[in-house]
Design a protein around this motif. Structure first.
Motif: not given
Length: 361
Positions: A95-101, A104-115, A117-123, A129-131
């Protein structure tokens, strides 16, 4: 004499028939067939060692399935469900990954990438990618859209779609538009041919050799196209194109034109021409709704199949290629079949607007 240390194994008639069936069926798993033979032989008498020697297996295997059958009967011979690897990602993390996607957006980009989001979520990237795949999220993609602000949007949609789904009798319905500023482009170096394992290659830079404008009218029933090429796209050229349509369409048929609200389509000269030719009936598409004009689909096909990778050293060569393509098309025309009703289109737009409003945007 039976071994007093072995558990007693007595089969009922149903169990015997079931075990015999498992040993004979072609689709029975080999492991289950072997277990069935072990139990059948044990029921006939004999020690575990004797049964193991006859079947060519280990004594411990016989002892295991004898005991399992005595304890659980036929169910004891079936494989127990394996628990597999314990789940490492909780519902809360998903749920946290879906909500952030979505929110929100990362500080240094206009959209999330798998890399990111993985760094942000710890996954891991694989988990993210599966989520995303499971919930149909594609942050890397963006599509363009525009909602028409035409006050007569509903009426115009119903008018045009009604023509597509139920064309009037003794009339032709033509979707009309112009593809302006078609550039005659030539690459700065020869295009390298397609080879096994290597795609066709062309230089990224090019030389311009002028532009041309194509006026086209697509017959929605037959799929044939009336096309005229001009150096410019003004009301004068559009009126000439209307005259060409008038000449090509049999005089006993009414002509219904589906076209947009471009300024060249509404000049006094064009209006006078239409008044002088009463068999012509104009149906305007709503503003910002080029998707409603079927000739745009034909323009797209012309672009992808002829213009996008073409090379022309002059507008004359460009025009020659376009005319040849239109002739080839008309030799085997393929009409585009409109299937959605006006109500379906309007309901889809309303549903999308409700979704957008509900999301808080």
């Amino acid at each position: 004499m039976p071994n007093p240390k072995l558990p007693e194994l007595v089969l009922s008639g149903v169990e015997t028939r079931t075990l015999q069936g498992w040993t004979r069926r072609r689709k029975t798993a080999q492991a289950l067939a072997l277990r069935s033979r072990i139990v059948l032989r044990c029921a006939e008498g004999g020690s575990n060692s004797e049964v193991a020697a006859e079947l060519g297996i280990q004594r411990g295997t016989v002892a295991k399935w004898r005991s399992r059958f005595v304890a659980d009967r036929l169910d004891g011979l079936l494989d127990e469900p394996r628990p597999g690897r314990p789940r490492t990602i909780t519902d809360e993390q998903v749920e946290e990954v879906i909500a952030k996607t979505l929110e929100s957006t990362p500080d240094n980009a206009t959209h999330w990438s798998t890399r990111s989001m993985a760094a942000e979520s710890g996954m891991t990237q694989t988990a993210v990618s599966r989520i995303w795949r499971a919930f149909g999220l594609q942050p890397h993609k963006q599509e363009s859209w525009k909602l028409s602000k035409d006050p007569l949007f509903v009426d115009k949609v119903k008018d045009v779609v009604g023509l597509y789904l139920a064309p009037p009798e003794r009339a032709v319905v033509l979707c009309v538009d112009e593809k302006s500023q078609i550039q005659a482009l030539d690459r700065t170096a020869p295009t390298l041919p397609l080879l096994p394992g290597t795609p066709q290659r062309a230089t990224h830079d090019y030389v311009r050799h002028g532009t041309s404008s194509l006026y086209a009218a697509l017959d929605i029933t037959t799929g044939k196209v009336i096309g005229r090429l001009h150096a410019r796209h003004r009301a004068i050229e559009f009126k000439k194109f209307l005259a060409a349509i008038d000449k090509e369409v049999p005089a006993d048929l009414a002509v219904h034109l589906v076209m947009d609200n471009a300024s060249t389509h509404k000049t006094p000269a064009v209006r006078r021409w239409l008044l002088a030719h009463p068999r012509f009936v104009v149906h305007f598409t709503p503003t910002s709704s080029s998707w409603l004009n079927l000739v745009e689909r034909w323009f797209s096909e012309l672009t992808t199949k002829k213009l996008q990778r073409g090379a022309h050293t002059s507008t004359r060569a460009l025009n020659r290629d376009i005319r040849a393509w239109i002739e080839t098309w008309n030799d085997n025309p393929r009409p585009y079949v409109w299937t959605k009703t006006a109500d379906h289109i309007l309901d889809s737009i309303a549903h999308y607007c409700r979704r957008i409003n509900a999301s808080g945007h």
